[in-house]
Design a protein around this motif. Structure first.
Motif, PDB file in Angstrom:
ATOM      1  N   CYS A   1       0.840  -1.197   0.000  1.00 18.09           N
ATOM      2  CA  CYS A   1       0.000   0.000   0.000  1.00 18.09           C
ATOM      3  C   CYS A   1       0.876   1.249   0.000  1.00 18.09           C
ATOM      4  O   CYS A   1       1.866   1.318   0.704  1.00 18.09           O
ATOM      5  CB  CYS A   1      -0.901   0.005   1.224  1.00 18.09           C
TER       6      CYS A   1
ATOM      7  N   HIS B   1       0.207   4.063   1.227  1.00 19.02           N
ATOM      8  CA  HIS B   1       0.061   4.889   2.426  1.00 19.02           C
ATOM      9  C   HIS B   1       0.500   4.208   3.715  1.00 19.02           C
ATOM     10  O   HIS B   1       0.674   4.879   4.718  1.00 19.02           O
ATOM     11  CB  HIS B   1      -1.405   5.322   2.595  1.00 19.02           C
ATOM     12  N   CYS B   2       0.608   2.929   3.692  1.00 21.81           N
ATOM     13  CA  CYS B   2       0.764   2.236   4.976  1.00 21.81           C
ATOM     14  C   CYS B   2       1.999   1.338   5.090  1.00 21.81           C
ATOM     15  O   CYS B   2       2.231   0.767   6.148  1.00 21.81           O
ATOM     16  CB  CYS B   2      -0.458   1.383   5.266  1.00 21.81           C
TER      17      CYS B   2
ATOM     18  N   CYS C   1      -5.780  -2.633   0.851  1.00 24.42           N
ATOM     19  CA  CYS C   1      -5.028  -2.394   2.071  1.00 24.42           C
ATOM     20  C   CYS C   1      -6.002  -2.481   3.232  1.00 24.42           C
ATOM     21  O   CYS C   1      -7.014  -1.795   3.253  1.00 24.42           O
ATOM     22  CB  CYS C   1      -4.370  -1.026   2.056  1.00 24.42           C
TER      23      CYS C   1
ATOM     24  N   MET D   1      -5.498  -1.582   6.179  1.00 20.24           N
ATOM     25  CA  MET D   1      -5.302  -0.561   7.194  1.00 20.24           C
ATOM     26  C   MET D   1      -6.075   0.688   6.816  1.00 20.24           C
ATOM     27  O   MET D   1      -6.720   1.297   7.645  1.00 20.24           O
ATOM     28  CB  MET D   1      -3.832  -0.248   7.329  1.00 20.24           C
ATOM     29  N   CYS D   2      -6.004   1.095   5.560  1.00 22.54           N
ATOM     30  CA  CYS D   2      -6.626   2.369   5.204  1.00 22.54           C
ATOM     31  C   CYS D   2      -7.727   2.195   4.177  1.00 22.54           C
ATOM     32  O   CYS D   2      -8.425   3.138   3.855  1.00 22.54           O
ATOM     33  CB  CYS D   2      -5.579   3.336   4.681  1.00 22.54           C
TER      34      CYS D   2
ATOM     35  N   HIS E   1      -7.403   1.518   1.011  1.00 28.92           N
ATOM     36  CA  HIS E   1      -6.974   1.754  -0.360  1.00 28.92           C
ATOM     37  C   HIS E   1      -7.060   0.472  -1.184  1.00 28.92           C
ATOM     38  O   HIS E   1      -6.689  -0.591  -0.733  1.00 28.92           O
ATOM     39  CB  HIS E   1      -5.520   2.267  -0.319  1.00 28.92           C
TER      40      HIS E   1
HETATM   41 ZN    ZN Z   1      -3.077   1.574   3.314  1.00 27.39          ZN
END
Ligand code: ZN
Ligand code: ADP
Length: 750
Positions: free
Chosen positions: A467, A469-470, A485, A487-488, A490
């Protein structure tokens, strides 16, 4: 209410979160204490079990309406003040009910009021003179005979033995007891099979060793803390085979000598038979010190007696896994947490506590010294050591200056290319296995089972989609052909070709132990190969039996998951292979690198523990990944430093606490709706104080027809955040088909 009555407050085992007040009537009022198990009336006639949490209370209620305690179950308390405080802390910190903590703390047979096993013993009550004996002979010949037998034997006799051995009549015995001529006493017997049990664990014969300089320094440092008689934590960081266990054992002996008791936690008793065996054999020459091995195979009676032995101060050593952290030892002086980094210490169901963290907090409450030991400390503990919160003791050398094994990294991309097919064992590993077999040396092959097969990896270039972002691996969803993803949230379409090298072999299937075993048998049909898998692990004796055979050289190659890597010490193992190092790295978890590194070091540590040098072969598709490179250099500190920086960049634990909020239910839209509503409430309440991620679907989106979503909260202050979350939780009218769980300091993120 009577002048001699006392008012006590009680926590019930039956789900009522508040405490209730009761009268302790005169007959028991001086025996009822904090930590006593009592049976008390609730509502109508129902009687339930509870624990006295305070005595001599002055509640502001109508005292005339108070009910009396129905029964004081045991004459002595089953918990102490420290454990009651620990219960409250656990409940508040881990966002769970008091009932669930009490249930985790107090084993079922104890809280059900199981009776101790008593034996009746007979001895002489009043000595008879010759005249009255003669008189008795005439009147009741059987009674006289029995009296004479008991008198001749001199010491108290077990009643059942006495009656059967001498064919004496029970009624004669009763008559004598009634007259006070014979005396009958009840003796509480332990059901813990102390003797038998040693055989259950691999009994490693312990020769006393002379501690080397580093070991002695560590023992001294722990001893110094103990002399301060306050709460101090030590991080004992020692490379594999550096003799950490010896340090624990010496520290334990010191504490025992001072009259203190010792709690020794291991990740899993069944998996660390050697550690347990060494501890027990060390205590073998101290018959005065009773110890308890707390494990899941104890029968109800054994569990009950082991608990009572601790609660009454008889037992002074407890060794066990996570749940043993609540053992009611008296005068606790030392707590040891072996392999403190192990995720097995975190409980995956309510109460979701972390055994190591509870151990530390218990140490704080009871002013005990804690020793957390590991070759690869968790980032949490490592940071605490660097900050000076923990004292840092190090063992940098293996015993007798044995060298750490040479680690070879095999690039499986090249192997695949050369062989043009999906192979599980590289040519290097095959050659070395053959070589060991021919030399009569032993090998272990580990399969990494921590990973999900749901990540994508290019077999050509080793690329794994991450990802943006993560910095975690994206999870592949076959259902809608996307990578997401967790976590976020995406997401992208799943690539059909590797975005890096354009190859189309971007699919990955995990390897099973069975496939590896078949491969080994094809290559070395003469070698004696044994596979340990989950089936083997659940059978009580099988695992130990296999280890015993391996130790005695009846097995050449042992194959298993990394689960078996803990604490094994086999001097004749000179080769360790890790078949698929990558799997644990490519999971959507910010601890993936830490875990992989720990695994590699742990696994490598099994090689070269004897006089022969060891070698390790690590097969991987990503040979340049940090955990692999640092593990190859056995460079724990630099790995931890680098990983610490990454965590800081992303502000992950141990920088902040992570609280995971899991929502599940049969209707995904409804579950998602409630998760979103909750997230909204949290944002309103906390503003910037808590960072929120989600809600997003969990990696495992559906379990048993329940759809799962999660929210992550990042916070600097766990306790106030948890308190507020619970307030919000309580203010919501939850439908039956939406289940939600708060997991504080979550480890399992799937
Ligand atoms: Zn993410
Ligand atoms: P660790 O727990 O750090 O992996 P162990 O305590 O299991 O290490 O020690 C490794 C091996 O070395 C064990 O077989 C142990 O009996 C032996 N050992 C430990 N300390 C000493 C010592 N001071 N002298 C000789 N042998 C030792």
């Amino acid at each position: 209410m009577n002048i001699d009555d006392r008012i006590v407050s009680v926590w019930l085992f039956s789900g009522l979160e508040k405490e209730l007040h009761y009268i302790a009537p005169k007959a028991i009022s001086n025996k009822v204490a904090i930590g006593s198990l009592v049976k008390v009336p609730v509502g109508g006639r129902r009687q339930v079990m509870g624990i006295v949490n305070a005595v001599d209370c002055r509640p502001e209620i109508d005292l005339m309406r108070l009910k009396a305690i129905g029964q004081l179950v045991y004459p002595h308390p089953i918990l102490n003040k420290g454990l009651l405080d620990l219960c409250e802390w656990t409940r508040n910190y881990y966002a769970c009910s008091r009932e669930s903590v009490l249930e985790a703390m107090v084993p079922a047979p104890v809280r059900d009021g199981m009776a101790p096993k008593v034996e009746k013993h007979i001895s002489v009550g009043t000595v008879m003179d010759e005249a009255s004996l003669e008189e008795l002979r005439k009147r009741a010949r059987k009674q006289a005979e029995l009296y004479e037998i008991v008198q001749k034997l001199g010491v108290p006799q077990k009643k059942s033995d006495l009656l059967s051995r001498y064919a004496a009549s029970p009624s004669a015995c009763k008559a004598l007891v009634d007259k006070g001529i014979l005396k009958e006493v009840e003796i509480v017997k332990d059901r813990v099979a102390y003797e038998d049990e040693i055989g259950e664990f691999e009994y490693v014969s312990e020769q006393r060793v002379t501690l080397n300089e580093e070991q002695a320094a560590a023992v001294d440092s722990i001893e110094e803390s103990r002399k301060e008689a306050k709460f101090i934590v030590h991080l004992l960081q020692g490379v594999t085979g550096s003799g950490k266990t010896e340090v624990y054992l010496s520290a334990m002996e010191n504490a025992l000598r001072d009259g203190k008791s010792v709690l020794f936690l291991v990740p899993e008793v069944a998996l660390t038979p050697q550690t347990v065996g060494r501890l027990r054999s060390r205590l073998a020459d101290r018959p005065d010190i009773q110890s308890v091995v707390w494990h899941s195979h104890l029968s109800a009676g054994e569990r009950m007696d082991a608990w009572m032995a601790c609660a009454t101060g008889k037992a002074r050593v407890v060794v066990g896994a996570r749940s043993a952290v609540f053992a009611p030892l008296q005068k606790l002086g030392l707590i040891i947490v072996d392999e403190e980094h192990e995720p097995a210490y975190k409980q995956d169901e309510s109460p979701r506590y972390h055994g190591r963290d509870i151990a530390v907090y218990r140490g704080f409450l009871e002013k005990a010294v804690c020793v957390l030991g590991s070759a690869t400390p968790s980032l949490e503990s490592y940071q605490n050591a660097l900050k000076g919160k923990y004292r840092h003791d190090r063992l940098t050398k293996r015993i007798d200056d044995r060298s750490l094994p040479m680690i070879h990294i095999v690039d499986m991309r090249g192997e695949m290319m050369r062989s043009k097919k999906n192979i599980s064992l590289s040519s290097m590993l095959v050659e070395k296995l053959r070589n060991r077999f021919e030399n009569g040396e032993q090998s272990i092959l580990f399969i990494n089972r921590r990973g999900f097969s749901a990540s994508m990896i290019c077999q050509e270039c080793g690329h794994v989609p991450e990802c943006k972002h993560c910095s975690v691996t994206m999870t592949y969803h076959r259902f809608d052909e996307t990578i997401k993803c967790h976590m976020c949230g995406h997401e992208e379409p799943a690539p059909h070709k590797c975005p890096e090298c354009n190859d189309s072999k971007i699919r990955w299937k995990g390897l099973g132990t069975q496939r590896i075993e078949e491969a080994v048998k094809t290559i070395l049909p003469m070698a004696r190969t044994v596979r340990i898998d989950t089936d083997t692990m659940t059978k009580k004796y099988l695992f130990r039996e296999i280890l015993g055979k391996f130790r005695s050289g009846k097995i050449d190659i042992l194959i298993g998951t990394q689960m078996i890597a803990k604490g094994l010490d086999f001097p004749n193992v000179t080769l360790v292979g890790l078949v698929d190092a990558d799997l644990s790295m490519h999971v959507p978890d910010f601890r993936a690198h830490e875990r992989t590194f720990q695994l590699l070091v742990q696994v490598s540590g099994r090689a070269g523990r004897g006089d022969l040098e060891g070698e390790v072969v690590v097969q991987t598709f990503t040979p340049h990944a940090d955990p692999i490179q640092f593990a190859r250099q056995a460079d724990v500190d630099h790995f931890l430093e680098m990983e610490t920086q990454i965590r800081q960049q992303h502000n992950y634990p141990p920088n902040r606490h992570l609280i995971r909020h899991l929502f599940r239910g049969p209707n995904p839209d409804k579950v998602a709706f409630f998760a979103e509503q909750f997230a909204k409430r949290v944002k309103e309440n906390f503003g910037d104080a808590v960072e929120l991620r989600g809600p997003v679907p969990c990696s495992i989106e559906k379990i048993k027809d329940h759809y799962r979503f999660q929210i992550w909260y990042f916070t600097n202050k766990a306790r106030p955040t948890v308190a507020k979350l619970r307030e919000i939780e309580a203010s919501i009218n939850w439908p039956d088909d939406v289940i939600q769980v708060i997991d504080v300091d979550a480890y399992s993120l799937g």
